[in-house]
Scaffold this motif. Structure first.
Motif, PDB file in Angstrom:
ATOM      1  N   MET A 173       0.821  -1.193   0.000  1.00  0.00           N
ATOM      2  CA  MET A 173       0.000   0.000   0.000  1.00  0.00           C
ATOM      3  C   MET A 173       0.865   1.257   0.000  1.00  0.00           C
ATOM      4  N   GLN A 174       1.962   1.245   0.764  1.00  0.00           N
ATOM      5  CA  GLN A 174       2.831   2.409   0.809  1.00  0.00           C
ATOM      6  C   GLN A 174       3.476   2.668  -0.543  1.00  0.00           C
ATOM      7  N   MET A 175       3.786   1.598  -1.274  1.00  0.00           N
ATOM      8  CA  MET A 175       4.394   1.774  -2.594  1.00  0.00           C
ATOM      9  C   MET A 175       3.407   2.454  -3.551  1.00  0.00           C
ATOM     10  N   ALA A 176       2.133   2.111  -3.450  1.00  0.00           N
ATOM     11  CA  ALA A 176       1.126   2.737  -4.304  1.00  0.00           C
ATOM     12  C   ALA A 176       0.971   4.218  -3.974  1.00  0.00           C
ATOM     13  N   ILE A 177       1.000   4.544  -2.693  1.00  0.00           N
ATOM     14  CA  ILE A 177       0.900   5.945  -2.280  1.00  0.00           C
ATOM     15  C   ILE A 177       2.114   6.728  -2.758  1.00  0.00           C
ATOM     16  N   LEU A 178       3.296   6.125  -2.604  1.00  0.00           N
ATOM     17  CA  LEU A 178       4.524   6.776  -3.051  1.00  0.00           C
ATOM     18  C   LEU A 178       4.511   6.993  -4.566  1.00  0.00           C
ATOM     19  N   ARG A 179       4.113   5.971  -5.315  1.00  0.00           N
ATOM     20  CA  ARG A 179       4.046   6.097  -6.769  1.00  0.00           C
ATOM     21  C   ARG A 179       3.075   7.174  -7.197  1.00  0.00           C
ATOM     22  N   ASN A 180       1.927   7.221  -6.544  1.00  0.00           N
ATOM     23  CA  ASN A 180       0.924   8.228  -6.876  1.00  0.00           C
ATOM     24  C   ASN A 180       1.456   9.633  -6.615  1.00  0.00           C
ATOM     25  N   ASN A 181       2.156   9.822  -5.506  1.00  0.00           N
ATOM     26  CA  ASN A 181       2.705  11.134  -5.198  1.00  0.00           C
ATOM     27  C   ASN A 181       3.839  11.513  -6.141  1.00  0.00           C
ATOM     28  N   ILE A 182       4.639  10.551  -6.539  1.00  0.00           N
ATOM     29  CA  ILE A 182       5.723  10.843  -7.484  1.00  0.00           C
ATOM     30  C   ILE A 182       5.154  11.256  -8.840  1.00  0.00           C
ATOM     31  N   GLU A 183       4.140  10.550  -9.300  1.00  0.00           N
ATOM     32  CA  GLU A 183       3.598  10.816 -10.634  1.00  0.00           C
ATOM     33  C   GLU A 183       2.655  12.005 -10.689  1.00  0.00           C
ATOM     34  N   HIS A 184       1.806  12.168  -9.676  1.00  0.00           N
ATOM     35  CA  HIS A 184       0.724  13.135  -9.794  1.00  0.00           C
ATOM     36  C   HIS A 184       0.761  14.284  -8.796  1.00  0.00           C
ATOM     37  N   LYS A 185       1.532  14.128  -7.756  1.00  0.00           N
ATOM     38  CA  LYS A 185       1.488  15.131  -6.689  1.00  0.00           C
ATOM     39  C   LYS A 185       2.889  15.641  -6.402  1.00  0.00           C
ATOM     40  N   TYR A 186       3.187  15.773  -5.127  1.00  0.00           N
ATOM     41  CA  TYR A 186       4.397  16.436  -4.680  1.00  0.00           C
ATOM     42  C   TYR A 186       4.979  15.645  -3.524  1.00  0.00           C
ATOM     43  N   PHE A 187       6.272  15.336  -3.578  1.00  0.00           N
ATOM     44  CA  PHE A 187       6.894  14.619  -2.473  1.00  0.00           C
ATOM     45  C   PHE A 187       8.304  15.148  -2.240  1.00  0.00           C
ATOM     46  N   LYS A 188       8.780  14.940  -0.992  1.00  0.00           N
ATOM     47  CA  LYS A 188      10.104  15.406  -0.599  1.00  0.00           C
ATOM     48  C   LYS A 188      10.881  14.250   0.013  1.00  0.00           C
ATOM     49  N   ILE A 189      12.171  14.235  -0.258  1.00  0.00           N
ATOM     50  CA  ILE A 189      13.067  13.270   0.367  1.00  0.00           C
ATOM     51  C   ILE A 189      13.940  14.033   1.355  1.00  0.00           C
ATOM     52  N   HIS A 190      13.952  13.565   2.603  1.00  0.00           N
ATOM     53  CA  HIS A 190      14.706  14.227   3.668  1.00  0.00           C
ATOM     54  C   HIS A 190      15.755  13.279   4.230  1.00  0.00           C
ATOM     55  N   SER A 191      16.811  13.851   4.762  1.00  0.00           N
ATOM     56  CA  SER A 191      17.826  13.020   5.408  1.00  0.00           C
ATOM     57  C   SER A 191      17.346  12.516   6.764  1.00  0.00           C
ATOM     58  N   HIS A 192      16.397  13.187   7.368  1.00  0.00           N
ATOM     59  CA  HIS A 192      15.781  12.764   8.621  1.00  0.00           C
ATOM     60  C   HIS A 192      14.310  13.158   8.586  1.00  0.00           C
ATOM     61  N   MET A 193      13.506  12.507   9.418  1.00  0.00           N
ATOM     62  CA  MET A 193      12.082  12.806   9.413  1.00  0.00           C
ATOM     63  C   MET A 193      11.823  14.152  10.083  1.00  0.00           C
ATOM     64  N   LEU A 194      10.945  14.923   9.488  1.00  0.00           N
ATOM     65  CA  LEU A 194      10.649  16.266   9.991  1.00  0.00           C
ATOM     66  C   LEU A 194       9.469  16.247  10.947  1.00  0.00           C
ATOM     67  N   ASP A 195       9.486  17.145  11.893  1.00  0.00           N
ATOM     68  CA  ASP A 195       8.308  17.350  12.724  1.00  0.00           C
ATOM     69  C   ASP A 195       7.624  18.651  12.291  1.00  0.00           C
ATOM     70  N   LYS A 196       6.476  18.929  12.841  1.00  0.00           N
ATOM     71  CA  LYS A 196       5.683  20.083  12.390  1.00  0.00           C
ATOM     72  C   LYS A 196       6.319  21.422  12.724  1.00  0.00           C
ATOM     73  N   LYS A 197       7.303  21.442  13.630  1.00  0.00           N
ATOM     74  CA  LYS A 197       7.957  22.695  13.999  1.00  0.00           C
ATOM     75  C   LYS A 197       9.105  23.050  13.050  1.00  0.00           C
ATOM     76  N   ASP A 198       9.505  22.123  12.208  1.00  0.00           N
ATOM     77  CA  ASP A 198      10.629  22.358  11.305  1.00  0.00           C
ATOM     78  C   ASP A 198      10.226  23.334  10.193  1.00  0.00           C
ATOM     79  N   ILE A 199      11.173  24.163   9.735  1.00  0.00           N
ATOM     80  CA  ILE A 199      10.847  25.156   8.702  1.00  0.00           C
ATOM     81  C   ILE A 199      10.633  24.502   7.334  1.00  0.00           C
ATOM     82  N   PHE A 200      11.152  23.285   7.128  1.00  0.00           N
ATOM     83  CA  PHE A 200      10.976  22.594   5.852  1.00  0.00           C
ATOM     84  C   PHE A 200       9.745  21.702   5.824  1.00  0.00           C
TER      85      PHE A 200
END
Length: 84
Positions: A1-28
């Protein structure tokens, strides 16, 4: 299921790759982006590459079998039994 979500975001939406997981307080941090860590992304890429490699191997084996059928070649090995 995660692969389908990732593929959908790569093809049709917007995704970011980070060196570490971000929390909601991060500026990125972005609510619109699908965020994934670099290590998770690499593990998913390796899984896809392994699946593609297996598919190519199976395809080449199937083509070889079908070509041998159409050429009339037998896949049996001749064997002479000598009894004394």
């Amino acid at each position: 299921m995660q692969m389908a979500i990732l593929r959908n975001n790569i093809e049709h939406k917007y995704f970011k790759i980070h060196s570490h997981m971000l929390d909601k307080k991060d500026i990125f941090y972005d609510d619109f982006a699908y965020s994934i860590t670099e290590s998770d992304f690499m593990s998913k890429i390796c899984y896809i590459m392994k699946c593609a490699r297996e598919a190519l191997i199976y395809l080449s084996l199937a083509v070889n079998i079908e070509e041998n059928k159409s050429n009339g070649k037998d896949t049996k090995i001749p064997f002479k039994l000598i009894i004394y």
